[in-house]
Scaffold this motif. Structure first.
Motif, PDB file in Angstrom:
ATOM      1  N   LEU A 147       0.915  -1.250  -0.140  1.00  0.00           N
ATOM      2  CA  LEU A 147       0.031   0.028   0.096  1.00  0.00           C
ATOM      3  C   LEU A 147       0.956   1.413   0.148  1.00  0.00           C
ATOM      4  O   LEU A 147       1.951   1.297   0.564  1.00  0.00           O
ATOM      5  N   GLN A 148       0.364   2.360  -0.712  1.00  0.00           N
ATOM      6  CA  GLN A 148       1.175   3.496  -0.720  1.00  0.00           C
ATOM      7  C   GLN A 148       1.363   4.111   0.537  1.00  0.00           C
ATOM      8  O   GLN A 148       0.097   4.444   1.050  1.00  0.00           O
ATOM      9  N   LEU A 149       2.258   4.571   0.611  1.00  0.00           N
ATOM     10  CA  LEU A 149       2.521   5.532   1.888  1.00  0.00           C
ATOM     11  C   LEU A 149       2.794   6.910   1.241  1.00  0.00           C
ATOM     12  O   LEU A 149       3.687   7.190   0.536  1.00  0.00           O
ATOM     13  N   ARG A 150       1.634   8.029   1.491  1.00  0.00           N
ATOM     14  CA  ARG A 150       1.991   9.042   0.799  1.00  0.00           C
ATOM     15  C   ARG A 150       2.369  10.292   1.844  1.00  0.00           C
ATOM     16  O   ARG A 150       1.974  11.286   1.782  1.00  0.00           O
ATOM     17  N   ASN A 151       3.425   9.976   2.619  1.00  0.00           N
ATOM     18  CA  ASN A 151       4.064  11.105   3.588  1.00  0.00           C
ATOM     19  C   ASN A 151       4.472  12.244   2.913  1.00  0.00           C
ATOM     20  O   ASN A 151       4.130  13.264   3.559  1.00  0.00           O
ATOM     21  N   ASP A 152       4.996  12.163   1.702  1.00  0.00           N
ATOM     22  CA  ASP A 152       5.612  13.214   1.050  1.00  0.00           C
ATOM     23  C   ASP A 152       4.606  14.289   0.398  1.00  0.00           C
ATOM     24  O   ASP A 152       4.902  15.238   0.758  1.00  0.00           O
ATOM     25  N   ASP A 153       3.650  13.987  -0.134  1.00  0.00           N
ATOM     26  CA  ASP A 153       2.776  14.740  -0.569  1.00  0.00           C
ATOM     27  C   ASP A 153       1.419  14.993   0.090  1.00  0.00           C
ATOM     28  O   ASP A 153       0.358  15.575  -0.437  1.00  0.00           O
ATOM     29  N   ILE A 154       1.469  14.889   1.344  1.00  0.00           N
ATOM     30  CA  ILE A 154       0.111  15.030   2.182  1.00  0.00           C
ATOM     31  C   ILE A 154      -0.021  16.642   2.458  1.00  0.00           C
ATOM     32  O   ILE A 154       0.809  17.250   2.920  1.00  0.00           O
ATOM     33  N   ASP A 155      -1.040  17.499   1.678  1.00  0.00           N
ATOM     34  CA  ASP A 155      -1.037  18.580   1.819  1.00  0.00           C
ATOM     35  C   ASP A 155      -1.861  18.929   3.063  1.00  0.00           C
ATOM     36  O   ASP A 155      -2.521  17.932   3.845  1.00  0.00           O
ATOM     37  N   GLN A 156      -2.081  20.302   3.506  1.00  0.00           N
ATOM     38  CA  GLN A 156      -2.804  20.507   4.541  1.00  0.00           C
ATOM     39  C   GLN A 156      -4.379  20.083   4.674  1.00  0.00           C
ATOM     40  O   GLN A 156      -5.065  19.777   5.614  1.00  0.00           O
ATOM     41  N   ALA A 157      -4.788  20.554   3.265  1.00  0.00           N
ATOM     42  CA  ALA A 157      -6.228  20.224   3.143  1.00  0.00           C
ATOM     43  C   ALA A 157      -6.626  18.944   2.957  1.00  0.00           C
ATOM     44  O   ALA A 157      -7.727  18.698   3.182  1.00  0.00           O
ATOM     45  N   ARG A 158      -5.878  17.986   2.861  1.00  0.00           N
ATOM     46  CA  ARG A 158      -6.186  16.525   2.734  1.00  0.00           C
ATOM     47  C   ARG A 158      -5.525  15.631   3.095  1.00  0.00           C
ATOM     48  O   ARG A 158      -4.008  15.742   3.097  1.00  0.00           O
ATOM     49  N   SER A 159      -5.991  14.485   3.858  1.00  0.00           N
ATOM     50  CA  SER A 159      -4.892  13.605   4.308  1.00  0.00           C
ATOM     51  C   SER A 159      -5.162  12.201   3.667  1.00  0.00           C
ATOM     52  O   SER A 159      -6.320  11.929   3.292  1.00  0.00           O
ATOM     53  N   TYR A 160      -4.248  11.686   3.000  1.00  0.00           N
ATOM     54  CA  TYR A 160      -4.674  10.428   2.054  1.00  0.00           C
ATOM     55  C   TYR A 160      -4.898   9.201   2.809  1.00  0.00           C
ATOM     56  O   TYR A 160      -3.984   9.042   3.951  1.00  0.00           O
ATOM     57  N   GLN A 161      -5.766   8.501   2.565  1.00  0.00           N
ATOM     58  CA  GLN A 161      -5.574   7.113   3.175  1.00  0.00           C
ATOM     59  C   GLN A 161      -5.278   5.984   2.359  1.00  0.00           C
ATOM     60  O   GLN A 161      -5.517   6.221   1.006  1.00  0.00           O
ATOM     61  N   SER A 162      -4.785   5.004   2.676  1.00  0.00           N
ATOM     62  CA  SER A 162      -4.421   3.717   1.662  1.00  0.00           C
ATOM     63  C   SER A 162      -5.593   3.019   1.260  1.00  0.00           C
ATOM     64  O   SER A 162      -5.334   2.289   0.359  1.00  0.00           O
ATOM     65  N   ASN A 163      -6.583   2.899   2.048  1.00  0.00           N
ATOM     66  CA  ASN A 163      -7.685   2.124   1.577  1.00  0.00           C
ATOM     67  C   ASN A 163      -9.122   2.562   2.100  1.00  0.00           C
ATOM     68  O   ASN A 163      -9.229   3.558   3.008  1.00  0.00           O
ATOM     69  N   ASP A 164     -10.235   2.188   1.438  1.00  0.00           N
ATOM     70  CA  ASP A 164     -11.353   2.702   2.171  1.00  0.00           C
ATOM     71  C   ASP A 164     -12.543   1.680   1.538  1.00  0.00           C
ATOM     72  O   ASP A 164     -12.161   0.820   0.773  1.00  0.00           O
ATOM     73  N   ILE A 165     -13.774   1.634   2.301  1.00  0.00           N
ATOM     74  CA  ILE A 165     -14.676   0.855   1.610  1.00  0.00           C
ATOM     75  C   ILE A 165     -15.830   1.661   1.516  1.00  0.00           C
ATOM     76  O   ILE A 165     -16.353   2.584   2.423  1.00  0.00           O
ATOM     77  N   LEU A 166     -16.759   1.572   0.364  1.00  0.00           N
ATOM     78  CA  LEU A 166     -17.773   2.240   0.071  1.00  0.00           C
ATOM     79  C   LEU A 166     -18.901   1.204  -0.035  1.00  0.00           C
ATOM     80  O   LEU A 166     -19.039   0.484  -0.934  1.00  0.00           O
ATOM     81  N   ILE A 167     -19.818   1.241   1.040  1.00  0.00           N
ATOM     82  CA  ILE A 167     -21.072   0.251   1.325  1.00  0.00           C
ATOM     83  C   ILE A 167     -21.941   0.850   0.419  1.00  0.00           C
ATOM     84  O   ILE A 167     -22.423   1.991   0.406  1.00  0.00           O
ATOM     85  N   SER A 168     -22.868  -0.090  -0.273  1.00  0.00           N
ATOM     86  CA  SER A 168     -23.961   0.629  -1.030  1.00  0.00           C
ATOM     87  C   SER A 168     -24.997   0.552  -0.035  1.00  0.00           C
ATOM     88  O   SER A 168     -25.350  -0.347   0.538  1.00  0.00           O
ATOM     89  N   THR A 169     -25.925   1.644  -0.071  1.00  0.00           N
ATOM     90  CA  THR A 169     -26.918   1.986   0.737  1.00  0.00           C
ATOM     91  C   THR A 169     -28.181   1.760   0.153  1.00  0.00           C
ATOM     92  O   THR A 169     -29.131   1.320   0.514  1.00  0.00           O
ATOM     93  N   GLU A 170     -28.043   1.923  -1.392  1.00  0.00           N
ATOM     94  CA  GLU A 170     -29.490   1.916  -1.881  1.00  0.00           C
ATOM     95  C   GLU A 170     -29.107   1.533  -3.632  1.00  0.00           C
ATOM     96  O   GLU A 170     -27.855   2.101  -3.962  1.00  0.00           O
TER      97      GLU A 170
END
Lengths: 181, 170
Positions: A147-170
């Motif tokens: 998994l990508q570690l984006r320590n170098d390019d984290i800006d103030q406005a956004r912190s990157y995560q290496s994974n996420d899950i998008l559950i369908s609600t409908e």
């Protein structure tokens, strides 16, 4: 007997386009389903089978199959897991994720930084919300080291995560392929 | 509502998510494999279809090769979700549309005759909704079968058990 010949390009011939239009919502559930197509396209059954075989060989048709309605069979929960995998590892690990028995789709897609940093998509299906979360953990264990570690390019406005899950609600709309004439 | 499926129906679903034999009488071949008759297999599949357990029986197309296709997403303010979903759904080119829990909360697949037509639909959706569309076309597929074994046992909270049951389905 068989007059159907393979066109040189991947592009569909007019007859093939008609075939797609005719079959995209499914084949009739009868003993001889290809007779229906043959009649409509005014070609022989042997030609329909040859054309189907060729479309499969060219990858236009993935398979002829019974496509289950997962929701109706009790798989009420689907989660789109998304991962920021290092580019040099994505092919090997994408294949490994795709082989997991609970993954139905596994695709590489483009990143759109800074809005979207995930490049690997794996769809998981479960009968409970807990099951879907467990599947995510199993994929995470598999991908942990790539998994990508984006320590170098984290800006103030956004912190990157290496994974996420998008559950369908409908489910707002679901139909098969609908190409227009 | 849950469905009670016969053993023949469970076998048909698990074996033939991946593909029917490509012959003039495919159900005859299935019948031989399951020690059944063509008429019984057809009746079992018709019943599954009528109960809504099948999306369809037939060709699964590679949208990219049969036309042009992409996954797309919109980040829609919660209050506008119904309005925006309605706009997106009105396009014949949209064949899946799911609401998901994320800032990108509307996810849909757009399929068109060619890349040009696809781009036009995406532009139109962006204009009508007033939102930028996140375009995520498939670049590679790592699981081309798009099938997974159905576990017909009751839901299990134990992953290892569920995993074993699903694996046995193959």
């Amino acid at each position: 007997m068989c007059n159907y010949t393979c066109p040189p390009k991947a592009k569909l011939t007019e007859l093939e386009r008609q075939y797609v239009l005719l079959t995209q919502s499914g084949l009739p559930i009868v003993a001889q389903p290809y007779h229906f197509i043959a009649e409509r396209l005014h070609i022989s059954v042997a030609d329909v089978l040859a054309m189907t075989k060729d479309l499969k060989a060219r990858g236009v048709i993935r398979r002829i199959a019974a496509v289950p309605n997962h929701y109706k069979l009790g798989y009420r929960y689907n989660g789109m897991t998304v991962w920021d995998v290092q580019d040099e590892h994505v092919q090997a690990f994408g294949q490994a994720v795709g082989r997991l028995p609970f993954v139905s789709h596994c695709y590489l897609r483009p990143r759109h930084l800074p809005r979207w940093n995930y490049n690997l998509f794996a769809m998981v299906h479960g009968k409970t919300a807990e099951q879907v979360q467990q599947y995510r953990i199993q994929i995470k264990d598999l991908l942990e080291n790539v998994l990508q570690l984006r320590n170098d390019d984290i800006d103030q406005a956004r912190s990157y995560q290496s994974n996420d899950i998008l559950i369908s609600t409908e489910i707002l709309k679901k139909t098969g392929l609908r190409l227009k004439r | 509502m849950s469905l009670i499926l016969t053993e023949l129906q469970q076998n048909i679903i698990n074996a033939y998510q991946k593909g029917f034999p490509l012959v003039a009488r495919p159900y005859q071949v299935l019948a031989e494999q399951f020690n059944s008759s063509e008429a019984q297999v057809l009746a079992a599949i018709r019943q599954l279809d009528e109960a809504g357990a099948l999306s369809r029986v037939g060709a699964v197309f590679n949208h990219k090769k049969a036309g042009a296709s992409t996954l797309a997403a919109l980040a829609v303010p919660a209050a506008e979700l119904d309005r925006v979903a309605e706009i997106v759904n009105q396009f014949d080119e949209v064949n899946h549309n799911y609401e998901r829990e994320h800032s990108y909360n509307l996810w849909f697949v757009v399929t068109a005759y060619d890349e040009n037509a696809l781009a036009q639909v995406l532009t139109k959706i962006s204009e009508l909704t007033g939102l930028p569309v996140l375009k995520l076309p498939m670049e590679a597929a790592y699981h081309i079968d798009l099938a997974f074994s159905i576990n017909f046992a009751t839901p299990s909270f134990s992953t290892s058990t569920a995993h074993a049951q699903i694996s046995q389905g193959h």
